[in-house]
Design an enzyme around this catalytic site. Structure first.
Site, PDB file in Angstrom:
ATOM      1  N   ASN A 274      66.738 -26.808 -48.715  1.00 19.99           N
ATOM      2  CA  ASN A 274      65.267 -26.802 -49.179  1.00 19.99           C
ATOM      3  C   ASN A 274      64.939 -25.118 -49.579  1.00 19.99           C
ATOM      4  O   ASN A 274      63.748 -24.806 -49.804  1.00 19.99           O
ATOM      5  CB  ASN A 274      64.183 -27.253 -48.178  1.00 19.99           C
ATOM      6  CG  ASN A 274      64.421 -28.565 -48.086  1.00 19.99           C
ATOM      7  OD1 ASN A 274      64.550 -29.341 -49.094  1.00 19.99           O
ATOM      8  ND2 ASN A 274      64.493 -29.199 -46.937  1.00 19.99           N
ATOM      9  N   HIS A 281      57.746 -26.955 -54.856  1.00 21.18           N
ATOM     10  CA  HIS A 281      56.768 -27.787 -54.546  1.00 21.18           C
ATOM     11  C   HIS A 281      55.218 -27.700 -54.679  1.00 21.18           C
ATOM     12  O   HIS A 281      54.366 -28.425 -55.381  1.00 21.18           O
ATOM     13  CB  HIS A 281      56.991 -28.846 -53.286  1.00 21.18           C
ATOM     14  CG  HIS A 281      58.413 -29.455 -53.271  1.00 21.18           C
ATOM     15  ND1 HIS A 281      58.909 -29.836 -52.130  1.00 21.18           N
ATOM     16  CD2 HIS A 281      59.071 -29.926 -54.496  1.00 21.18           C
ATOM     17  CE1 HIS A 281      59.940 -30.627 -52.671  1.00 21.18           C
ATOM     18  NE2 HIS A 281      60.125 -30.548 -54.134  1.00 21.18           N
ATOM     19  N   HIS A 293      61.825 -28.709 -62.403  1.00 16.64           N
ATOM     20  CA  HIS A 293      61.945 -28.416 -61.115  1.00 16.64           C
ATOM     21  C   HIS A 293      62.900 -27.258 -60.861  1.00 16.64           C
ATOM     22  O   HIS A 293      62.445 -26.381 -59.971  1.00 16.64           O
ATOM     23  CB  HIS A 293      62.691 -29.677 -60.744  1.00 16.64           C
ATOM     24  CG  HIS A 293      62.962 -29.778 -59.155  1.00 16.64           C
ATOM     25  ND1 HIS A 293      61.975 -29.755 -58.100  1.00 16.64           N
ATOM     26  CD2 HIS A 293      64.134 -29.631 -58.452  1.00 16.64           C
ATOM     27  CE1 HIS A 293      62.447 -29.675 -56.991  1.00 16.64           C
ATOM     28  NE2 HIS A 293      63.890 -29.632 -57.240  1.00 16.64           N
TER      29      HIS A 293
END
Ligand SMILES: NC(=O)c1ccc[n+]([C@@H]2O[C@H](COP(=O)([O-])OP(=O)(O)OC[C@H]3O[C@@H](n4cnc5c(N)ncnc54)[C@H](O)[C@@H]3O)[C@@H](O)[C@H]2O)c1
Length: 391
Positions: A274, A281, A293
């Protein structure tokens, strides 16, 4: 056995799910095939790997933009094997990556008369894979999932690791990204580089961001490998591009599948994947967001490195190094003018990686040394946002 005050007896029982956990997922293992041209022979692979016989049913979900490069060929190959196919073409739109869209897949599949051995086959980028995967995980309490990724990002990242998801629209027009979903590993992933031939250049570069992230988690050798080939990786017309991309896909798939195998449910090491994503996000959740993204991840990695520098966990120059290679890969490393720090900071509160009210960030110290910080100082989080132009 326990006796209650009124004289009745109660009983307690438990079921040891761990022992039977293997039967709860649709597959014992995920087979990942990396082979040019493999999408057009998917039917025979399904016959061999999933023992899909003539007369079997399959639900095919195709990204409208990937129909020409892969969807039509996949459908043809399934029909050639005698499989009864119901096809749904969907638009890859984050605002329609929702339960309502998953319901359309479910209704179509049920109307087609699928059974628990009927696969959902998803042909498209990470969005269609996540959406169809979510539907597969709940259809008849779970049917096999087959992924044919058609974006670079989905090949190097989204199709590997068994995560499915839909977004949840939140108050104020923000989008709760991937807040509903499950771990539902695909039975088969077919990575066919030829399906990238129609992919727009910006989408191609967006995929490079996730591979850059993998390289930073792996180590110095991997980061230098990308730094040496940045222009060639970013430009499909450059000499050596095909070879470099082929190697990048193979390396990323090898790396991510190894991490996932060691920590499938993201309880430890997998969290490092992550890197950059809590910032990404938050960026992607903004109503005005237009970034892809991977583009948001590139910006998020620079921000995370700036946090690491701010809390003295990384040497000065770490964020600049990421910024430099990301730029050479054709990725943005700054937000557009006017990005509001307060709104972005607030959106970090909806990230799945948070723990209670505390923010958790994955930050890079140096290539191969990535760590998690719990509740970083607010000044450091702000420094991260300011490094990418939020104010
Ligand atoms: N499950 C996971 O582990 C995981 C990991 C990373 C990202 N994701 C998710 O994946 C999504 C991002 O994936 P993405 O970058 O693949 O984006 P995407 O799926 O939104 O596809 C990007 C664009 O490319 C188009 N496209 C796809 N294949 C094409 C082709 N061959 N030719 C022409 N156009 C094509 C799509 O229609 C879309 O417009 C996000 O929703 C993200 O949350 C999931």
């Amino acid at each position: 056995m326990t006796r209650h005050a009124d004289g009745t007896r109660g009983e307690e029982r438990s079921i040891d799910w761990r022992r039977i956990a293997a039967s709860l997922v649709p597959t014992e293992s995920t087979r990942i095939v990396i082979e040019a041209g493999a999408a057009s022979t998917l039917g025979s692979r399904l016959a061999a790997d999933l023992r899909l016989a003539s007369g079997a049913r399959a639900m095919l979900v195709v990204d409208v933009n990937a129909a020409e490069a892969a969807g039509n060929a996949v459908e043809r190959s399934l029909r050639e094997m005698g499989v009864a196919v119901k096809r749904l073409d969907l638009e890859a739109n984050e605002h329609r990556k929702t339960q309502a869209e998953a319901d359309r897949i479910l209704a179509a599949a049920i109307g087609h008369g699928v059974d628990r051995d009927s696969p959902i086959v998803a042909v498209g980028g990470g969005l269609i894979g996540d959406l169809a995967g979510h539907a597969a995980s709940v259809l008849l309490r779970g049917v096999p999932l087959v992924l044919v990724p058609t974006t670079l990002l989905a090949m190097v990242d989204a199709s590997i690791g068994g995560k499915t998801a839909v977004n949840v629209p939140l108050a104020g027009g923000t989008l709760g990204r991937n807040l509903v979903g499950s771990f539902w590993p695909a039975s088969l992933v077919v990575i066919d580089r030829e399906t990238l031939r129609t992919l727009p250049i910006e989408e191609h570069r967006s995929g490079l961001a996730e591979s850059l992230k993998h390289a930073w988690i792996e180590g110095e050798t991997e980061v230098e490998w990308i730094e040496r080939r940045a222009e060639s990786l970013a430009d499909p017309a450059s000499p050596g591009h095909a070879e470099a991309i082929g190697e990048l896909i193979a390396t990323s798939v090898r790396f991510k599948s190894a991490v996932v195998a060691r920590d499938p449910l993201e309880r430890g090491e997998r969290r490092l994947l992550n890197l950059g994503h809590t910032f990404a996000h938050a960026i992607e959740s903004q109503p005005t967001n237009r970034l892809r993204h991977g583009e948001a991840v590139a910006i998020g990695m620079v921000a995370a490195a700036a946090v690491a520098e701010s809390v003295a966990r990384a040497e000065a120059g770490t964020a600049a190094r990421i910024r430099a290679v990301a730029s050479r890969l054709g990725l943005p490393t700054c937000l557009e003018d006017g990005a509001a720090l307060a709104a972005l900071r607030a959106a970090m509160g909806f990230d799945k990686k948070r723990s209670g009210a505390r923010l958790r960030l994955i930050i890079p110290r140096r290539p191969g040394q990535i760590e998690m910080v719990e509740a970083p100082p607010e000044s450091a989080v702000e420094a991260g946002w300011r490094a990418v132009g939020a104010g």
